[in-house]
Design a protein around this motif. Sequence first.
Motif, PDB file in Angstrom:
ATOM      1  N   VAL A 186       0.851  -1.185   0.000  1.00 57.44           N
ATOM      2  CA  VAL A 186       0.000   0.000   0.000  1.00 57.44           C
ATOM      3  C   VAL A 186       0.888   1.236   0.000  1.00 57.44           C
ATOM      4  O   VAL A 186       1.818   1.343   0.812  1.00 57.44           O
ATOM      5  CB  VAL A 186      -0.921   0.029   1.236  1.00 57.44           C
ATOM      6  CG1 VAL A 186      -1.851   1.242   1.189  1.00 57.44           C
ATOM      7  CG2 VAL A 186      -1.709  -1.262   1.362  1.00 57.44           C
TER       8      VAL A 186
ATOM      9  N   LEU B 137      -2.544  -0.920  -3.640  1.00 59.09           N
ATOM     10  CA  LEU B 137      -3.469   0.111  -3.193  1.00 59.09           C
ATOM     11  C   LEU B 137      -2.702   1.414  -3.009  1.00 59.09           C
ATOM     12  O   LEU B 137      -1.528   1.393  -2.620  1.00 59.09           O
ATOM     13  CB  LEU B 137      -4.133  -0.281  -1.869  1.00 59.09           C
ATOM     14  CG  LEU B 137      -5.005  -1.541  -1.857  1.00 59.09           C
ATOM     15  CD1 LEU B 137      -5.303  -1.958  -0.418  1.00 59.09           C
ATOM     16  CD2 LEU B 137      -6.298  -1.318  -2.622  1.00 59.09           C
TER      17      LEU B 137
ATOM     18  N   VAL C 244      -3.360   5.348  -1.286  1.00 61.11           N
ATOM     19  CA  VAL C 244      -4.175   6.361  -0.623  1.00 61.11           C
ATOM     20  C   VAL C 244      -3.714   7.730  -1.120  1.00 61.11           C
ATOM     21  O   VAL C 244      -2.535   8.066  -1.012  1.00 61.11           O
ATOM     22  CB  VAL C 244      -4.046   6.283   0.905  1.00 61.11           C
ATOM     23  CG1 VAL C 244      -4.895   7.375   1.564  1.00 61.11           C
ATOM     24  CG2 VAL C 244      -4.465   4.907   1.403  1.00 61.11           C
TER      25      VAL C 244
ATOM     26  N   LEU D 230      -9.066   6.011  -1.903  1.00 58.30           N
ATOM     27  CA  LEU D 230      -8.315   4.767  -1.902  1.00 58.30           C
ATOM     28  C   LEU D 230      -8.428   4.170  -3.301  1.00 58.30           C
ATOM     29  O   LEU D 230      -9.514   3.745  -3.728  1.00 58.30           O
ATOM     30  CB  LEU D 230      -8.863   3.798  -0.853  1.00 58.30           C
ATOM     31  CG  LEU D 230      -8.150   2.449  -0.754  1.00 58.30           C
ATOM     32  CD1 LEU D 230      -6.690   2.632  -0.350  1.00 58.30           C
ATOM     33  CD2 LEU D 230      -8.858   1.529   0.226  1.00 58.30           C
TER      34      LEU D 230
ATOM     35  N   SER E 270      -7.273   1.379  -6.207  1.00 58.09           N
ATOM     36  CA  SER E 270      -6.820  -0.014  -6.290  1.00 58.09           C
ATOM     37  C   SER E 270      -6.276  -0.300  -7.672  1.00 58.09           C
ATOM     38  O   SER E 270      -6.715   0.292  -8.676  1.00 58.09           O
ATOM     39  CB  SER E 270      -7.978  -0.963  -5.976  1.00 58.09           C
ATOM     40  OG  SER E 270      -7.602  -2.303  -6.195  1.00 58.09           O
TER      41      SER E 270
ATOM     42  N   VAL F 175      -8.417   1.572   5.152  1.00 59.22           N
ATOM     43  CA  VAL F 175      -7.281   0.894   4.523  1.00 59.22           C
ATOM     44  C   VAL F 175      -7.231  -0.571   4.940  1.00 59.22           C
ATOM     45  O   VAL F 175      -7.087  -1.478   4.098  1.00 59.22           O
ATOM     46  CB  VAL F 175      -5.961   1.604   4.877  1.00 59.22           C
ATOM     47  CG1 VAL F 175      -4.758   0.787   4.394  1.00 59.22           C
ATOM     48  CG2 VAL F 175      -5.930   3.005   4.277  1.00 59.22           C
TER      49      VAL F 175
END
Length: 401
Positions: free
Chosen positions: A318, A346, A348, A367, A369, A389
């Motif tokens: 992430v 992912l 943010v 968020l 993907s 998350v």
Amino acid sequence: MLGVGGGIAAYKACEVLRRLTESGHSVRVVPTEGALKFVGAATFEALSGQVVTADPFDDVHEVPHVKLGQNADLVVVAPATANIIAKAAHGLADDLLTNTLLTARCPVLLIPAMHTEMWEHPATQHNVQLLRSRGVIVAEPASGRLTGKDTGKGRLSDPAEIVELARLLLVRRDALERTLEGVHVAISAGGTREPLDPVRFIGNRSSGKQGYALARVAAQRGARVTLVAGNTADLATPAGVDLIRVGSAVELKDAMHKVAADADVIVMAAAVADFRPTSLTGHKIKKTSADPDPITLTKNPDILVELVSARREGQLIVGFAAETGDDTTSVLDYGRAKLRRKGCDLLVVNAVGAGLAFEQENNAGWLLSADGSETPIPHGSKAQLASVVWDAVTARSTEPQ
């Protein structure tokens, strides 16, 4: 409702109470008789503005042993001693607090505090697991100085952390479900500092609060958490988290590669400097009448890209992107491009600027993907964003391969 157990850490409940009332909540304190030996009822009454008693026979006409639990939106017990945890697990009710625990139908958050040997005893661990199986949230205790000269696991969590968890549960009662049991999470947080000379550096405004919130929520969801922290403005280490401190981007890179070796999930929430001075002056640069020499910069390594390239099969990564829009491109479009460029699972995306994200208590964003889905994250606490998350991480981890 704030329950207070009879441990030396009871004095910290005063700070928990103060923070909860100052954030606008009505708090009824229910101590045990043991707690009142450490902190007097007058103190709790002055801070809460409400009557305080440990005796279920006080004000019997109001049936307090039933009404308190029925009327509460949240019950927090801090400290929750081994005795309270045992009584709660086995349904004993010999004072006002334990009676209230039996009648509460709202979320119940127990914040343990006891010596390490007591926490690790099979009886306590059995009681904790029993309570968790019933939906009671038993937080992971912190590590550090205990009573006397002892140190170890069992220290009461920092009051600010307790309040953050409480406020999160008032928004989402499922926010601390133990969905990350058996998962090793490696998280980076805070800003890096690139030294110019022995006293000066190039840095950024990141406080590390978002990375710490991610670590805090992950630990309470059952994960084994390693937090690699740059400059974090002296934030208290989250309970149940292993902390590694670093300074520069290169130090952060080395630490993240090391902890990522056996991590199941990697979260790069740190604000890593894109550039560093080409050379480090060994002495303080003096202020003279002449103009200073220009500072020559070189690129720092792209740690997220390196971690993606080195990932092993099944590892989830992430990233975070702090962006500002301009006349031609929005924050979200910059984020989409960064997701493609970085190759993480992912991402943010946060809008940053005056009063946004950096150094703030709250956050918002999107968020993104790798599968093309996009989830708006509404404005709320950084713990709320962390929950979003970890929900996404859990969902991806349970997808059929």
